[in-house]
Write a protein that holds these residues in place. Structure first.
Motif, PDB file in Angstrom:
ATOM      1  N   ASN A 169      -7.829   6.626   9.273  1.00 54.57           N
ATOM      2  CA  ASN A 169      -7.157   5.699  10.180  1.00 54.57           C
ATOM      3  C   ASN A 169      -6.372   6.523  11.187  1.00 54.57           C
ATOM      4  O   ASN A 169      -5.481   7.250  10.774  1.00 54.57           O
ATOM      5  N   GLY A 216       0.832  -1.206   0.000  1.00 54.77           N
ATOM      6  CA  GLY A 216       0.000   0.000   0.000  1.00 54.77           C
ATOM      7  C   GLY A 216       0.864   1.252   0.000  1.00 54.77           C
ATOM      8  O   GLY A 216       0.565   2.216  -0.699  1.00 54.77           O
ATOM      9  N   MET A 217       1.960   1.238   0.752  1.00 55.41           N
ATOM     10  CA  MET A 217       2.798   2.431   0.814  1.00 55.41           C
ATOM     11  C   MET A 217       3.447   2.741  -0.528  1.00 55.41           C
ATOM     12  O   MET A 217       3.638   3.910  -0.866  1.00 55.41           O
TER      13      MET A 217
HETATM   14  C1  LIG Z   1      -2.185  -0.121   5.876  1.00 53.81           C
HETATM   15  C2  LIG Z   1      -2.513   1.155   5.273  1.00 53.81           C
HETATM   16  C3  LIG Z   1      -1.652   1.729   4.333  1.00 53.81           C
HETATM   17  C4  LIG Z   1      -0.321   1.110   3.957  1.00 53.81           C
HETATM   18  O1  LIG Z   1      -0.444  -0.100   3.295  1.00 53.81           O
HETATM   19  P1  LIG Z   1       0.648  -1.292   3.340  1.00 53.81           P
HETATM   20  O2  LIG Z   1       0.018  -2.332   2.480  1.00 53.81           O
HETATM   21  O3  LIG Z   1       0.819  -1.672   4.766  1.00 53.81           O
HETATM   22  O4  LIG Z   1       1.924  -0.750   2.762  1.00 53.81           O
HETATM   23  C5  LIG Z   1      -2.035   2.927   3.769  1.00 53.81           C
HETATM   24  N1  LIG Z   1      -3.196   3.534   4.101  1.00 53.81           N
HETATM   25  C6  LIG Z   1      -4.043   3.004   5.008  1.00 53.81           C
HETATM   26  C7  LIG Z   1      -5.305   3.722   5.332  1.00 53.81           C
HETATM   27  C8  LIG Z   1      -3.729   1.799   5.624  1.00 53.81           C
HETATM   28  O5  LIG Z   1      -4.569   1.287   6.543  1.00 53.81           O
END
Ligand SMILES: *Cc1c(COP(=O)(O)O)cnc(C)c1O
Length: 356
Positions: free
Chosen positions: A157, A85-86
């Protein structure tokens, strides 16, 4: 597959072309590279005169299937799958900002996104201004002549604050700014920011999209025109998703709708129960009438989501005691798994923030 099919039909029936084996479920293409028919074919592929696979850092059938499905579910044209996600959050910013540019962001953000904005992008001369989600009128004031992007999470979050996407996308469009929405908490089943006017949607697919706590992955989605910039950046900097993970995630999407229905049903019951306890100062859940943005939640989200946030009377110590006494619920930082978790952002994901 067209966008007017049912969510579940798209999620289950979007599938890559079948091979000569006539497999029912999509096969896994664990290959780093692909063959060219001849010199002309190779040249055309590299020139992007024709579409086709060259190398799995650029594209792979499993990742393409995952992205095609996710685009249909979000109601947009194109996307790039990433290894986390990052990687998606970072790409979605660096594809569009240059040195001297500025980003407006909602203050309540995932911890690493906050680190990118405050510690990493400033090294290249990209600055930011934070706006509190409960003071939306501040967004317009925060916009400068060099603002290129507004980046938000809704629900956020860990605060579960909401932002009116339709309203903010009108503001962004008026100022010719890209509105980028991290839709990780809602998933495409509950909310489609692009259909509401946003320009880019980002995901951590690690959470509800995988749904079983197995893989790290992410995605950046949007119009063909915008994603062209993201693809260029991804292709040459290499945050590519493993085809194995793309294969898993495409199958995970098949069950996203049923999983989200149950997550939301359970979370709503839990939120209602927590609200009755005297030890609890407040509970925040979008579909509870006590949520300050309950009306917006009903308008913008299909259901209330799989996350509940609450504050205990007794402060940070009460929070730690609560977690230390949990019996079945896991104390872990990764949401969106089958297993219910509880976490304490103040000591974990958000511990780098100031007390305020
Ligand atoms: C977990 C999360 C991320 C980061 O994602 P990863 O897959 O851990 O790199 C970004 N934004 C939100 C809202 C998240 O909960």
């Amino acid at each position: 597959m067209s966008q007017d099919r049912h969510f579940e039909t798209i999620a289950i029936r979007t599938q890559m072309e079948r091979s000569a084996q006539k497999e029912h479920s999509a096969p896994l293409y664990l290959t780093s590279s692909f063959l060219f028919d001849d010199a002309e074919h190779a040249k055309a592929l590299f020139n992007e005169d024709i579409q086709g696979n060259i190398y799995s850092r650029y594209s792979n059938p499993n990742n393409d299937e995952f992205i095609e499905k996710l685009c249909l579910l979000e109601g947009t044209e194109d996307g790039v799958a990433t290894a986390s996600g990052m990687a998606a959050m970072f790409l979605s910013m660096v594809a569009f900002v240059r040195s001297g540019d500025h980003i407006v962001a909602s203050r309540s953000l995932f911890g690493s996104t906050h680190q990118i904005l405050t510690q990493i992008l400033p090294r290249w001369g990209v600055t930011h201004t934070y706006v509190d989600a409960d003071r939306p009128e501040d967004f317009e004031q925060a916009i400068q002549s060099n603002t290129k992007m507004i980046f938000i999470e809704t629900p956020s979050n860990p605060a579960i604050d909401l932002i009116d996407i339709t309203w903010l996308s009108e503001l962004a469009t008026k100022h010719d700014i890209i509105l980028n929405v991290d839709n990780c908490f809602a998933t495409p089943y509950l909310q489609n920011p692009i259909k509401l006017g946003a320009h880019i949607v980002t995901h951590s697919a690690t959470k509800f999209i995988d749904g079983q706590g197995r893989v790290l992955a992410g995605a950046v989605l949007g119009s063909k025109e915008l994603i062209k910039e993201v693809r260029f950046m991804a292709r040459h900097t290499g945050p590519s998703l493993s085809p194995f993970h793309g294969w898993l995630l495409s199958k995970s999407l098949e069950t996203l709708a049923v999983r989200m229905e149950r997550h939301c049903e359970n979370a709503f019951k839990l939120a209602q129960f927590l609200e009755t306890l005297p030890e609890i100062a407040y509970v925040k859940y979008p579909y509870l009438p006590s949520h300050p943005q309950y009306e917006l939640a009903k308008k913008q989200m299909r259901l209330g989501g799989g996350l509940v946030s609450f504050e205990l009377r007794g402060g940070i110590e009460a929070g730690r005691n609560f977690l230390n006494k949990l019996q079945m619920i896991s104390f872990s930082a990764n949401l969106g798994d089958t297993r219910t978790i509880a976490t304490h952002p103040a000591s974990t994901t958000h511990s780098k923030l100031t007390e305020e």
